[in-house]
Enzyme design. Structure first.
Site, PDB file in Angstrom:
ATOM      1  N   TYR A 125       0.801  -1.229   0.000  1.00 13.10           N
ATOM      2  CA  TYR A 125       0.000   0.000   0.000  1.00 13.10           C
ATOM      3  C   TYR A 125       0.832   1.276   0.000  1.00 13.10           C
ATOM      4  CZ  TYR A 125      -3.703  -3.283   0.973  1.00 13.10           C
ATOM      5  OH  TYR A 125      -4.571  -4.328   0.879  1.00 13.10           O
ATOM      6  N   PRO A 138     -11.403   0.079  -3.133  1.00 11.87           N
ATOM      7  CA  PRO A 138     -12.668  -0.489  -3.602  1.00 11.87           C
ATOM      8  C   PRO A 138     -13.844   0.458  -3.352  1.00 11.87           C
ATOM      9  CG  PRO A 138     -11.532  -1.961  -2.058  1.00 11.87           C
ATOM     10  CD  PRO A 138     -10.881  -0.620  -1.948  1.00 11.87           C
ATOM     11  N   HIS A 359      -7.807   1.384   1.068  1.00 10.74           N
ATOM     12  CA  HIS A 359      -7.609  -0.003   1.490  1.00 10.74           C
ATOM     13  C   HIS A 359      -6.515  -0.213   2.535  1.00 10.74           C
ATOM     14  CE1 HIS A 359      -7.906  -4.239   1.105  1.00 10.74           C
ATOM     15  NE2 HIS A 359      -8.311  -4.283  -0.138  1.00 10.74           N
ATOM     16  N   SER A 444     -18.126 -26.553  -1.211  1.00  6.73           N
ATOM     17  CA  SER A 444     -17.940 -25.230  -0.606  1.00  6.73           C
ATOM     18  C   SER A 444     -18.437 -24.158  -1.584  1.00  6.73           C
ATOM     19  CB  SER A 444     -16.453 -25.018  -0.326  1.00  6.73           C
ATOM     20  OG  SER A 444     -16.115 -23.662  -0.468  1.00  6.73           O
ATOM     21  N   PRO A 445     -19.350 -23.282  -1.140  1.00  2.00           N
ATOM     22  CA  PRO A 445     -19.850 -22.243  -2.051  1.00  2.00           C
ATOM     23  C   PRO A 445     -18.741 -21.333  -2.576  1.00  2.00           C
ATOM     24  CG  PRO A 445     -21.244 -22.368  -0.091  1.00  2.00           C
ATOM     25  CD  PRO A 445     -20.074 -23.273   0.154  1.00  2.00           C
ATOM     26  N   SER A 472      -8.546 -14.609   4.470  1.00  2.35           N
ATOM     27  CA  SER A 472      -8.258 -13.873   5.697  1.00  2.35           C
ATOM     28  C   SER A 472      -7.288 -14.650   6.589  1.00  2.35           C
ATOM     29  CB  SER A 472      -9.573 -13.657   6.438  1.00  2.35           C
ATOM     30  OG  SER A 472      -9.302 -13.105   7.692  1.00  2.35           O
ATOM     31  N   SER A 570     -12.346 -11.562  -4.785  1.00  3.38           N
ATOM     32  CA  SER A 570     -12.478 -11.537  -3.340  1.00  3.38           C
ATOM     33  C   SER A 570     -13.928 -11.765  -2.967  1.00  3.38           C
ATOM     34  CB  SER A 570     -12.022 -10.166  -2.845  1.00  3.38           C
ATOM     35  OG  SER A 570     -11.940 -10.179  -1.467  1.00  3.38           O
TER      36      SER A 570
HETATM   37  N1  COA Z   1     -20.836 -28.969   1.938  1.00  4.17           N
HETATM   38  C1  COA Z   1     -21.810 -28.217   2.478  1.00  4.17           C
HETATM   39  N2  COA Z   1     -21.600 -26.978   2.993  1.00  4.17           N
HETATM   40  C2  COA Z   1     -20.342 -26.481   2.938  1.00  4.17           C
HETATM   41  C3  COA Z   1     -19.290 -27.214   2.368  1.00  4.17           C
HETATM   42  C4  COA Z   1     -19.562 -28.504   1.867  1.00  4.17           C
HETATM   43  N3  COA Z   1     -18.636 -29.279   1.317  1.00  4.17           N
HETATM   44  N4  COA Z   1     -18.176 -26.490   2.453  1.00  4.17           N
HETATM   45  C5  COA Z   1     -18.498 -25.326   3.059  1.00  4.17           C
HETATM   46  N5  COA Z   1     -19.823 -25.326   3.351  1.00  4.17           N
HETATM   47  C6  COA Z   1     -20.573 -24.294   4.065  1.00  4.17           C
HETATM   48  C7  COA Z   1     -19.809 -23.788   5.269  1.00  4.17           C
HETATM   49  O1  COA Z   1     -20.047 -24.585   6.391  1.00  4.17           O
HETATM   50  C8  COA Z   1     -20.345 -22.395   5.422  1.00  4.17           C
HETATM   51  O2  COA Z   1     -21.599 -22.471   6.057  1.00  4.17           O
HETATM   52  P1  COA Z   1     -22.280 -21.206   6.800  1.00  4.17           P
HETATM   53  O3  COA Z   1     -22.680 -20.249   5.745  1.00  4.17           O
HETATM   54  O4  COA Z   1     -23.426 -21.819   7.478  1.00  4.17           O
HETATM   55  O5  COA Z   1     -21.220 -20.679   7.711  1.00  4.17           O
HETATM   56  C9  COA Z   1     -20.595 -21.958   3.999  1.00  4.17           C
HETATM   57  O6  COA Z   1     -20.709 -23.158   3.231  1.00  4.17           O
HETATM   58  C10 COA Z   1     -19.511 -21.079   3.427  1.00  4.17           C
HETATM   59  O7  COA Z   1     -18.262 -21.759   3.399  1.00  4.17           O
HETATM   60  P2  COA Z   1     -17.231 -21.606   2.187  1.00  4.17           P
HETATM   61  O8  COA Z   1     -17.949 -21.103   0.997  1.00  4.17           O
HETATM   62  O9  COA Z   1     -16.475 -22.867   2.047  1.00  4.17           O
HETATM   63  O10 COA Z   1     -16.191 -20.546   2.573  1.00  4.17           O
HETATM   64  P3  COA Z   1     -16.047 -19.426   3.634  1.00  4.17           P
HETATM   65  O11 COA Z   1     -17.319 -18.746   3.933  1.00  4.17           O
HETATM   66  O12 COA Z   1     -15.288 -20.041   4.732  1.00  4.17           O
HETATM   67  O13 COA Z   1     -15.149 -18.379   2.829  1.00  4.17           O
HETATM   68  C11 COA Z   1     -13.070 -17.363   2.339  1.00  4.17           C
HETATM   69  C12 COA Z   1     -13.876 -18.666   2.343  1.00  4.17           C
HETATM   70  C13 COA Z   1     -11.695 -17.623   1.750  1.00  4.17           C
HETATM   71  C14 COA Z   1     -13.769 -16.314   1.484  1.00  4.17           C
HETATM   72  C15 COA Z   1     -12.971 -16.872   3.808  1.00  4.17           C
HETATM   73  O14 COA Z   1     -12.272 -17.809   4.570  1.00  4.17           O
HETATM   74  C16 COA Z   1     -12.241 -15.555   3.940  1.00  4.17           C
HETATM   75  O15 COA Z   1     -11.036 -15.539   4.109  1.00  4.17           O
HETATM   76  N6  COA Z   1     -12.954 -14.408   3.861  1.00  4.17           N
HETATM   77  C17 COA Z   1     -12.377 -13.091   3.950  1.00  4.17           C
HETATM   78  C18 COA Z   1     -11.789 -12.678   2.632  1.00  4.17           C
HETATM   79  C19 COA Z   1     -11.364 -11.231   2.643  1.00  4.17           C
HETATM   80  O16 COA Z   1     -10.716 -10.770   3.563  1.00  4.17           O
HETATM   81  N7  COA Z   1     -11.764 -10.502   1.607  1.00  4.17           N
HETATM   82  C20 COA Z   1     -11.596  -9.086   1.531  1.00  4.17           C
HETATM   83  C21 COA Z   1     -10.344  -8.637   0.940  1.00  4.17           C
HETATM   84  S1  COA Z   1     -10.440  -6.881   0.712  1.00  4.17           S
END
Ligand code: COA
Length: 642
Positions: A125, A138, A359, A444-445, A472, A570
């Site tokens: 940054y 952003p 940011h 995983s979504p 994160s 992201s």
């Molecule tokens: N079957 C069924 N459900 C599942 C699954 C599977 N195989 N895998 C994951 N899920 C569910 C999880 O349990 C979770 O459930 P919830 O909504 O009830 O909590 C949901 O699906 C979402 O999980 P998933 O999509 O795997 O990922 P996440 O929400 O953990 O996100 C990241 C992943 C990388 C985005 C997150 O860890 C992160 O780091 N976020 C921050 C990113 C950031 O800082 N961005 C900004 C930069 S400026």
């Protein structure tokens, strides 16, 4: 655009991964003095609740190198890969450069709870010389509001200010619920840095100014027709003012000057060196110094915008995205901003509402948390606060401009308009399904969406694209992000399978699951501090700090190509129908930020028009097709099993 940008000739992505050598003739202690140390903005109460967080680990060298090789494999030819493997072998050999740098990094990590934090702030940054507009800051687009005239615009603005001040009270009183990833508590410190913070231009490095946590600011700054006004938001008794009291001050502002001011705010949109030079000129005048201090120390900015230009048939979410990212240029609201301010609420005349956020002090999730709170307050019809006590008057902040500054303003206007013209950006909602569908398929979504993005890129370009996703690392003290390298051998095999008519649906689904699960595995490693990018960056920086030549590996095509992130993505999840948007990391890239909701996905998508190979509109269409295809093939194979 690069020509207009003058001396800058590296891309934003390169800025994150390669560094100018002359910046490295510094020792680590001077680095720590020159940047703002991690703990400066933290309230003592918050600091104590952080004390149990583990320090950021340094991953084992060989683990990172193996992962690096796997991530680079789809982006190079077999011959190139052979050279890279040889270089990695040399680098990691006992007595070689790798183990030596690893030891130095491990030594550094013993002296700090987050060996990457200050390095990251500085290199990603504060030393980044491109404009923060488009290239770094952003925009966050809130749900569209019902606003038809200036009266309603002011009512909304007063409610937004009141809601944001309420959020600030929650932060200061440690009342925000502790966030967790699984069972692990997350570092909450970014919340206390988003209000009362401002970036200050400097050459060769900017700095961050945080408000004193023991003497927090009591005012916001309102921008209106390029003028700036100090607006107190606490009364004499120290309690937050009510919405009505704030609204009265806003009415006073708009009943004042109707002529736009000299567009001093546009300077903050320019390349950092240009702005740094102009800043030195600006602070020669003591009146300017006072006005600048008031802006720097304010809680946040509120931009009461003029109407947007006529965008023809462009939808309102895409218009709002542009308004939040760049203010639509010098002839529109581009100067009604102070882009160095961490939080700027932008309030349009026809219901556009959002945040432009600088940011450097924080990632998207705390800013999305602020948004969710403000939107709750709006939806509840405001906070019911007492309206007694006299209302302070807003204070106009004057600026004097010399002929040098007039010139700098003209240059900044030209540069901003070039960036605005070059950015193709859309707000887009995929309505076919949201995160519930991948969950129902036991995937995983987030990984599912990432693979849809990989597939869309492959569909358009018929080649793999290096792909950045932020993960994160807030499980660790002072944690920010690690890169998930979403392009993998599995993601490419999946995209190829989907486009191959000779493959059966079962084969396509198998390839999809392998790609999604491979991505999820990388994600879990990244959130646990074990990615490729921060570790390799740390090894490079420790080499430079110790006067050791940067190893050949960093010049190798595999490193360069796998770090040229053509897809910058992201997940920024919010409770409401909102999305974040920003510009691509590299000239020939795309940006795609998304908010996955239960049954739809809100996205901000962009590309540069000056690149003949990319098109945000084609990418949006390719992504929609990819989401549809992935759904259809899954549903078809399920039906065939019944
Ligand atoms: N079957 C069924 N459900 C599942 C699954 C599977 N195989 N895998 C994951 N899920 C569910 C999880 O349990 C979770 O459930 P919830 O909504 O009830 O909590 C949901 O699906 C979402 O999980 P998933 O999509 O795997 O990922 P996440 O929400 O953990 O996100 C990241 C992943 C990388 C985005 C997150 O860890 C992160 O780091 N976020 C921050 C990113 C950031 O800082 N961005 C900004 C930069 S400026």
């Amino acid at each position: 655009m690069l020509k207009l940008m003058g001396p800058i000739n590296a891309s934003r992505g390169q800025a994150l991964f390669t560094f100018s050598k002359n910046l490295w003739n510094v020792n680590s202690s001077s680095v720590l003095r020159a940047t703002v140390g991690y703990q400066h903005a933290l309230h003592p109460r918050l600091l104590s609740s952080q004390s149990d967080l583990p320090p950021l680990p340094v991953p084992p060298l060989q683990v990172t190198l193996d992962k690096f090789l796997r991530s680079a494999r789809p982006l190079v030819t077999p011959e190139e890969f052979q050279t890279t493997q040889d270089l990695v072998k040399q680098f990691s050999a006992a007595g070689g450069c790798g183990p030596k740098l690893q030891k130095l990094l491990e030594e550094k990590a013993k002296t700090t709870r987050n060996w990457m934090a200050d390095w990251w702030l500085r290199t990603a940054y504060l030393e980044f010389r491109y404009p923060v507009v488009v290239w770094s800051s952003p925009g966050l687009v809130f749900p569209h509001q019902k606003v038809c005239n200036q009266d309603e615009q002011l009512t909304l603005a007063a409610r937004v200010i009141s809601g944001a001040v309420d959020f600030k009270c929650l932060i200061d009183n440690n009342k925000l619920p502790l966030e967790r990833m699984g069972k692990d508590p997350l570092d909450m410190s970014q919340y206390s840095k988003i209000m009362g913070t401002c970036r200050i231009p400097g050459i060769p490095r900017d700095s961050l100014q945080h408000a004193d946590p023991c003497n927090p600011p009591k005012h916001v700054v309102v921008a209106y027709k390029n003028h700036f006004f100090e607006v107190p938001v606490y009364g004499e008794n120290g309690e937050p003012l009510s919405e009505d009291q704030i609204r009265k001050q806003l009415c006073e502002i708009v009943s004042g000057p109707v002529k736009p001011a000299v567009p001093i705010g546009i300077l903050t949109s320019d390349q950092r060196d240009n702005w740094g030079k102009a800043y030195q000129e600006l602070i020669k005048d003591p009146k300017n110094v006072c006005s600048l201090e008031t802006i720097h120390k304010s809680l946040f900015l509120v931009c009461l915008d003029d109407p947007n230009p006529n965008f023809g048939s462009l939808d309102k979410r895409s218009i709002a995205a542009r308004q939040m990212v760049h203010g639509c240029g010098s002839k529109n609201n581009g100067a009604n901003r102070w882009f160095d301010k961490t939080i700027q609420f932008v309030i349009g005349t026809t219901g556009e509402l959002g945040i432009t956020y600088e940011h450097s002090p924080a990632e998207g999730p705390p800013v999305a948390g602020l948004m969710d709170h403000v939107v709750d307050v709006i939806n509840k019809g405001g906070l019911k606060l007492s309206t007694s006590g006299c209302v302070p008057k807003p204070n106009h902040l004057p600026f004097n401009t010399s002929s040098e500054l007039q010139c700098a303003i003209q240059t900044a206007e030209k540069n901003l308009d070039a960036m605005v013209d070059d950015l193709e950006m859309y707000g887009y909602v995929y309505k076919g399904y949201g995160k519930e569908f991948p969950k129902s398929q036991k995937m995983s979504p987030d990984s599912f969406i990432q693979m849809a993005i990989q597939f869309a890129f492959y569909r358009l370009h018929k080649l793999p694209g290096a792909h950045y996703e932020s993960a994160s690392t807030r499980k660790y003290f002072g944690g920010r992000t690690e890169t998930i390298r979403s392009c993998s051998c599995e993601s490419v095999a999946f995209a190829e399978a989907m486009l191959d008519c000779s493959k059966s649906d079962e084969e396509k689904v198998k390839a999809m699951k392998e790609a999604v699960n491979g991505h999820k595995k990388y994600t879990l490693e990244a959130v646990n501090g074990c990615g490729v990018d921060r570790h390799l960056l740390g090894l490079k920086l420790i080499a430079l700090e110790n006067g050791i030549q940067v190893p050949e590996l960093y010049k190798d095509v595999a490193y360069v190509r796998s770090s040229h992130m053509r897809i910058s993505t992201s997940q920024v999840a919010g409770k409401c129908e909102a999305f974040m948007c920003y510009g691509p990391l590299v000239n020939d890239g795309y940006a795609c930020c998304y908010n996955p909701r239960a049954n739809e996905i809100h996205m901000g998508i962009s590309a540069f028009k000056s690149c003949p190979d990319t098109s945000a509109s084609k990418f949006k269409d390719a992504l929609e097709e990819s989401f549809d295809d992935m759904h259809n093939v899954l549903v078809k194979t399920q039906k065939s099993k019944l």
